[in-house]
Design an enzyme around this catalytic site. Structure first.
Site, PDB file in Angstrom:
ATOM      1  N   HIS A 181       0.812  -1.218   0.000  1.00  0.00           N
ATOM      2  CA  HIS A 181       0.000   0.000   0.000  1.00  0.00           C
ATOM      3  C   HIS A 181       0.848   1.273   0.000  1.00  0.00           C
ATOM      4  O   HIS A 181       1.894   1.350   0.627  1.00  0.00           O
ATOM      5  CB  HIS A 181      -0.932   0.013   1.210  1.00  0.00           C
ATOM      6  CG  HIS A 181      -0.218  -0.054   2.532  1.00  0.00           C
ATOM      7  ND1 HIS A 181       0.226   1.056   3.192  1.00  0.00           N
ATOM      8  CD2 HIS A 181       0.134  -1.121   3.303  1.00  0.00           C
ATOM      9  CE1 HIS A 181       0.811   0.697   4.327  1.00  0.00           C
ATOM     10  NE2 HIS A 181       0.771  -0.621   4.410  1.00  0.00           N
ATOM     11  N   ASP A 182       0.385   2.245  -0.766  1.00  0.00           N
ATOM     12  CA  ASP A 182       0.927   3.604  -0.776  1.00  0.00           C
ATOM     13  C   ASP A 182       2.333   3.712  -1.354  1.00  0.00           C
ATOM     14  O   ASP A 182       2.990   4.746  -1.182  1.00  0.00           O
ATOM     15  CB  ASP A 182       0.907   4.214   0.641  1.00  0.00           C
ATOM     16  CG  ASP A 182      -0.476   4.199   1.254  1.00  0.00           C
ATOM     17  OD1 ASP A 182      -1.356   4.899   0.713  1.00  0.00           O
ATOM     18  OD2 ASP A 182      -0.692   3.497   2.254  1.00  0.00           O
TER      19      ASP A 182
ATOM     20  N   GLY B  16       5.049  -1.076   2.713  1.00  0.00           N
ATOM     21  CA  GLY B  16       4.242   0.111   2.534  1.00  0.00           C
ATOM     22  C   GLY B  16       5.046   1.397   2.425  1.00  0.00           C
ATOM     23  O   GLY B  16       6.085   1.552   3.068  1.00  0.00           O
TER      24      GLY B  16
END
Length: 261
Positions: A122-123, A140
């Protein structure tokens, strides 16, 4: 003309561009946006608010846009994955959607080449022309600059930044930031040299020599940040400035290789 296999699932609301190919048993969720001349191969899954740029290929059993592997994640924002044009996502790659701790999106720019079994959490933010070899894994919020290469079986710690044109050798483990145009290897990975192969492919002989001199000035003697500050005031090279500014702005630190002798 679109070619959608009868066994594929394309949910109502999904937007497909011209000449898209969706092979057998592939799945495209209702909030997805697929560009022109994209191929979604057998069994691939496109979820969440995911966008895929023109002329990209998502190979079999890749999963793009599923929820992040983050125990604090809450499904209360518009999240997804944004992939640029002419990108290749090979078999069994997983690319998770973003979170509220980022801007909601995991982002991959143009011309990415993500080999089989890689994981992008994520991200993460990946620049143009990035290559991840088989089983590279990004935690992440990792950021990779343009033209970065990550070798196979290499994990990268959360929030690490890898500068433009850097290479991380295969079977390394990276937990700190890597300066643009450098090569890092080892467990834990540390900077060993310039990424000479990479910069010779992109720059002329004069610029390669400028980068080589800058590398020696920065890393051979003295304090790294003091060297970067001094060189930043003197250099006319935009690429050397990128190296200096990266060093001055690092939050996780720069891993330096120290010979035992």
């Amino acid at each position: 003309m679109r070619k959608i296999h009868p066994s594929a699932v394309v949910e109502d609301g999904a937007i497909l561009g011209d000449d898209v190919v969706v092979e057998a048993y592939a799945y495209i969720g209702s909030n997805s946006k697929i560009g022109n001349r994209v191929c979604i191969k057998q069994g691939a899954r496109i979820l969440a608010n995911t966008q895929i740029g023109d002329e990209s290929t998502i190979f079999s059993y890749a999963i793009v846009g599923d929820i992040p592997q983050d125990i604090s994640y809450k499904d209360d924002i518009s999240s997804g994955v944004i992939i640029g044009s002419k990108s290749t996502i090979r078999e069994f790659v997983t690319i998770n959607s973003g979170t509220a701790k980022g801007d909601g999106f995991t982002r991959i720019a143009d011309n990415a080449f993500i080999m089989a079994y890689c994981h992008i959490a994520h991200d993460c933010k990946l620049g143009n022309n990035v290559i991840l070899a088989n089983n590279a894994t990004l935690a992440g919020h990792v950021e990779l600059g343009d033209f970065c290469v990550v070798g196979g079986l290499t994990p990268i710690h959360q929030f690490v930044k890898v500068g433009e044109g850097a290479m991380i050798a295969g079977a390394s483990a990276l937990s700190q930031d890597i300066v643009p145009f450098c090569l890092a290897e080892g467990n834990r990975a540390s900077i060993r040299s310039l990424n000479l192969v990479g910069i010779r492919r992109r720059f002329d002989k004069e610029e390669v020599e400028i980068l080589n001199k800058a590398y020696k000035r920065l890393f051979k003697h003295g304090d790294l940040k003091e060297n970067a500050l001094a060189l930043l005031d003197e250099t006319q090279s935009a690429n050397v400035k990128k190296m200096c500014e990266f060093i001055l702005n690092t939050k996780r630190g720069i891993p330096l290789y120290r010979r035992k002798d």
